[in-house]
Structures are given as C-alpha cells and as structure tokens.
Design an enzyme around this catalytic site. Structure first.
Site, short mmCIF file in Angstrom:
data_model
loop_
_atom_site.label_atom_id
_atom_site.label_comp_id
_atom_site.label_asym_id
_atom_site.label_seq_id
_atom_site.Cartn_x
_atom_site.Cartn_y
_atom_site.Cartn_z
CE1 TYR A 434 0.80 0.36 4.39
CE2 TYR A 434 -1.48 -0.20 4.84
CZ TYR A 434 -0.23 0.10 5.29
OH TYR A 434 0.02 0.15 6.64
CD GLU A 435 -0.76 5.28 1.38
OE1 GLU A 435 -0.66 6.05 0.41
OE2 GLU A 435 -1.80 5.16 2.04
N GLY A 436 1.70 2.70 -2.68
CA GLY A 436 2.65 2.53 -3.79
C GLY A 436 3.54 1.33 -3.57
#
Length: 588
Positions: A434-436
């Site tokens: 998550y978050e890239g």
C-alpha cells in the site's frame, strides 16, 4: 510486551540528527534535549502500557461492521484513542496555529515508530489523520483550516485518504467518482475501496479527502480534483450537523492488520455526498501527492516499527527457550547462545538500527526543506525526495525478512498464532504494497530521481557519504573501508543504470535492485556514523558504556552480514535485464 527503544532513539537524534542543528532551524527553537527526552519517555509509556496490550486481542477480534453500516473497533481502542488525543499526540508535528505541537518531523517519526510497534492496526488511524492534517495545512484555505484542523489535531475528528476504486488502483487516471457543482459545494458520487479507518467509532467525525472528477474535467490524471467530504456536516457554529451521504458498504477480510477497518465507502447513495474543493480544480493529484509523500515516509516507518516489535519478541523467546546445548556452550543455556540464532538476532538488530537512523535522518531532511529558505530548502527537499522511495521500499521489503526471521527464531511455536510472532509476519505483508508498491517506488527512484537529472542527486548523496567516511577515517573507524568499497560498487551500478537511459524497459527491470542497493548502502553509512559517535562517547566517558559497545558491535555485524548485499545487487543490475528479456511471457 513491548519496550520502546527510547535509548536508541535519543542516541540517533542526539548524535546523527543533531538536536542543536534542528533547534537552529526557523520556527523550531522550542526543540531541546530535555524536551525531546521528555516527549520520548512519555510516548514510550503510552505505547508500552496502553496501546501494546491491545495488539494481539485486536488481531483476534478485528473490527466489525454492524447492520446499520457503523463499525465497532476492538475492545480498548476507543479508550486508547482518547488517551492519545488527550496527550496531544495526534497533532505532534502540526502547526501550533491550529492546535498542533509543532515538533519537527525527525522527532515525530520517532514517536510514530512507537505507536506502530505497539499496535500497527490501531496506529494507522493516527498516521492517516496526520497525513490529512498536512494536506489541509498545505493547500486548505483559511476557513477550511479553522474548521477542520483544531479538531483533527485534538483527535476529536480523524482523517482518511480516498484514492482507490474497484477499477482504479495504481492507474488513477481511471477514477470515475464525480463531483457536481451545487451552490457553494459539490455533490460527490462514486465508490472508494481500501479506505483505512473509513468508518469507525473512535472519533466523533471522519474527514475524508476524496479524489473525484468535475463534469468538464479533462481526461486522465490532469482532470482529478480533491474534495473534503466530512462524515457529518458542520454547522456554522462548529457543531456537528446532519449525516452526510457517505456510508460504509463493507469492511475487508484481510491477511493482516485485522484490527483496522479497511472500508468500502459509497458516496452518494441518495442525493450525493456534500463535498468542498480542496486546492485548485483539476490539481487534486498534486494536492494528494503532498499527503502521499508523507504517507510513504510513514509506511517506511511502519516497516521499521513492525520489525522492532518482532525482534523484541524473538529476543525474549530466545532468552527463555532452552533446547539442546549450544556449541562450546553449557547445558541449560537458552537458544540465544546457538550460533545461528545469534546470527539471526544480530543481523536483525543491525538492520533495524540502520533503518531507524536512516528514517530519522530522512526526517531531518524534511525539516530542513520546510524550515530553510531558497536554495538550501530546494536542496534538502530534493534529498528528501530521493530518500523517501528508499525509506519506503527498502524498509518495508526488509520488514518481510525480519518478521520472517523472528518466526524462525521461535521455531514451530512461531507458526502458532498463540505466540503472536505470526501476527507481525502477517501484518508486515501489506507494507510493500500500500501507498505505492515497491515497484512503484523503484520506478519513481529510477525515472524521476535518477535518470531525469542524469544521476546528479544520487552522485551528490554518494559524495556526502564519502565525505562523512573521510571525516570518520581520521578516528580510525574500522567500518569506513567497507562503506567506501560499497560506495564504489554502488557508483558503478549507477553508471550502468544511466547507460540504459535510452531503454526504459531495461532501466525498469533494474529499479527494485537499485532501490534495495541504496537502502543497504545508506544504512551502512548511518551505522558507520553511529559506531564512530559511540566510540567517541565511550572515550569521553559519556553515556552507558555497554550501550556504546553494543552500538559498535552492531555496526560491525551490519558490515559483515548486510552491507555485502550491495555487491550482489550490483551484479543483478549489470546482468539481470539481459537475462530477463530472454524469457517469453508465454513460457511462464
């Protein structure tokens, strides 16, 4: 149980970050050793005494969606949030203009590590709220700041980030959520998924930051705007009004972080949720990236935090567990004396301390970028921009290995949920996603931070590492040669990457390896500095001698067991892409 590594945090902040240097920055004259020590000590107590005991049961119970769409968090979470809020911890690094404490990012990061080590699922709500506060501070107008920030800093209200939709994950150009002008506000309609703490019972209101499209918006990412959509509307006197048209359809069943409700939110099931434009029209992605950059730094922090928690549990188990007689040891000694267990734990400690030092130095870069001016601010923002994908990617990938090693130390008992070691392993698995994802961080590092400027920022980083090593070498530090050799290898790998600038596919194939290489290199840089500082303190009779000796030994172990990864990764960067593209995807 969890004991916050306050002594190591104080060492890093005092010796590697430099609190005097922080206090000299514009607006940070409140910073002092006494203040920081007090903050860390009190945060450690709250983390260990209140938040950590909720971790295991929270994982077993999880959050529950009720028939009316409300969500109940695990027992104890409401009181823990109240304790965190009353202590002023939510707005730790937010501006005092709207109720924040105004502490620097490097100190806030140390405190946030404690919350996330203590209880990763619980701490996510605070991290997301801090990110939303930062976005509002950066692009909100005066009315928005005065309406939302005081109550978010106090913990009365929490915040979320709403990007992902069923058909739009990494590809935000595919977002379909709409925002239709309606007088002084907009009507938001659409569905968002993977919304951490999108619905819960810990705060009175939830302030959603939502990406959506205006009716006349251009196609692609250039046509996305950002909106504030509160769960409850706010009356003119600041009190809570009617429920907005945003509802939780479900919460996800997950591999880990089960205590945190990951919601599917429906905006506009009836008349459309009322939202307010944040920043400029069609510039929503730029605004959201302010929040995402902070979030990526924080997810790297989470990788460190969960690794520290798993390490502490593994050390505790290894000290108590007796199994066989260690080689050249004595009967009755615990497994921590077995050479391979000692190797695992020593390597874990070295990499965790390297991660912590790099994280807090990265926080200093953010502080300098914010509080300096002109070319100095530009330089430190570029340095922070370079380090953030490394912090996010390297630390989260390492957390998978480190939490796995913690399970290994437990043996078969680590595979049993009752011990809690497996929870840390499961919780860590989301962090490189998550978050890239790590691949997205690698592409950012390769294409935006390396190829775009011809490698100038990376070469400057390596020049700074060499400069630090040259200064340390005068004191006879034994780690310097290893770091300098790794720097030579890394620079050769950089040359290889730059030589592939005209072949984006080759460059992308090397991205993850290049990111991990820089992680190991910068970790070694910081531990060499730490060992030199510890030796200096030991010679001067400052601090606990055993702590300083352990710091030096930990650095030596990192140079022996972890820094050699730079050479392996450099070889993969050189030879990997050619071998990779001999593979036909149809053969897989």
């Amino acid at each position: 149980m969890y004991n916050a590594p306050v002594d190591d945090m104080k060492f890093v902040l005092g010796n590697l970050v430099g609190l005097d240097e922080v206090a000299a920055l514009n607006g940070l004259d409140i910073v002092s050793k006494d203040l920081v020590d007090a903050v860390l000590d009190e945060a450690g107590k709250l983390a260990g005494d209140v938040i950590a005991p909720l971790n295991h049961d929270g994982d077993k119970v999880g959050s529950t969606r009720n028939a009316d769409g409300s969500v109940t968090t695990p027992p104890g979470f409401i009181n823990a949030w109240k304790a965190m809020s009353e202590g002023g911890w939510i707005g730790l690094n937010a501006s005092p203009d709207h109720g924040g404490m105004g502490l620097p990012q490097c100190v806030s990061a140390a405190v946030n590590e404690m919350w996330n080590s203590a209880n990763l699922g619980f701490a996510l709500c605070q991290l997301l709220t801090q990110g939303a506060i930062h976005a509002l501070e950066m692009v909100g107008d005066d009315d928005q700041k005065s309406t939302y920030l005081p109550r978010m800093n106090s913990g009365e209200w929490s915040g979320t980030m709403n990007l992902t939709e069923p058909q739009a994950g990494t590809d935000l150009a595919a977002i379909r959520t709409t925002a239709t002008p309606n007088g002084s506000h907009y009507r938001i309609r659409g569905q968002k998924i993977y919304i951490t703490y999108g619905e819960h019972d810990m705060s009175e209101n939830i302030v959603h930051l939502v990406l959506a499209r205006l009716p006349d918006a251009p196609a692609g990412v250039k046509g996305i705007s950002l909106f504030i959509v509160p769960k409850y509307l706010i009356n003119d006197d600041g009190s809570l009004g009617a429920r907005n048209d945003v509802h939780c359809l479900s919460i996800e069943k997950k591999l880990g972080i089960k205590s945190s409700p990951t919601a599917v939110l429906q905006y506009g099931g009836n008349d459309g949720a009322i939202g307010y434009l944040l920043g400029e029209e069609n510039r929503g992605l730029d605004c959201m990236f302010l929040m995402m950059n902070s979030a990526r730094f924080d997810v790297g922090l989470q990788g460190l935090a969960i690794s520290e928690r798993a390490y502490q549990q593994a050390v505790g188990y290894a000290r108590d567990r007796v199994q066989g007689t260690p080689l050249e040891g004595e009967k009755g000694q615990s497994i921590i004396h077995h050479p391979d267990v000692l190797r695992l734990l020593t390597t874990m400690r070295g990499e965790i301390e390297a991660m912590r030092a790099l994280l807090l130095v990265g926080g200093l870069c953010l502080d300098k970028a914010e509080h300096l001016a002109g070319e100095d601010a530009v330089f430190w923002q570029e340095r922070a921009n370079l380090l953030i994908p490394v912090i996010k990617g390297w630390m989260t990938e390492k957390s998978l290995q480190l939490t796995s090693d913690a399970v290994q130390v437990h043996g078969g008992m680590g595979f049993i949920e009752e011990t809690g070691a497996a929870q840390h392993y499961r919780d860590a698995r989301i962090l490189p996603i998550y978050e890239g994802t790590t691949a997205i961080q690698a592409n950012d590092l390769i294409f935006r931070k390396t190829l775009r400027d011809g490698g100038a920022a990376v070469r400057q980083l390596m020049a700074d590492i060499r400069c630090d090593m040259d200064a340390i070498k005068l004191s006879g530090n034994s780690n310097v040669d290893a770091v300098l050799a790794a720097c030579d290898t890394a620079e050769s790998a950089l040359d290889t990457v730059l030589a592939r600038a005209n072949s984006p596919r080759d460059a992308a194939a090397s991205g993850s390896d290049f990111l991990m290489l820089l992680g190991y290199l910068t970790g070694g840089w910081q531990l060499a500095r730490a060992a030199a500082a510890a030796s200096k303190n030991l010679a001067a009779g400052e601090g606990d001698p055993e702590f300083m000796k352990a710091k030096a030994a930990t650095a030596s172990a990192y140079m022996a067991y972890s820094l050699p990864e730079v050479s392996k990764l450099a070889a993969k960067i050189t030879d990997g892409p050619e071998a990779l593209f001999e593979m036909n995807p149809a053969w897989l």
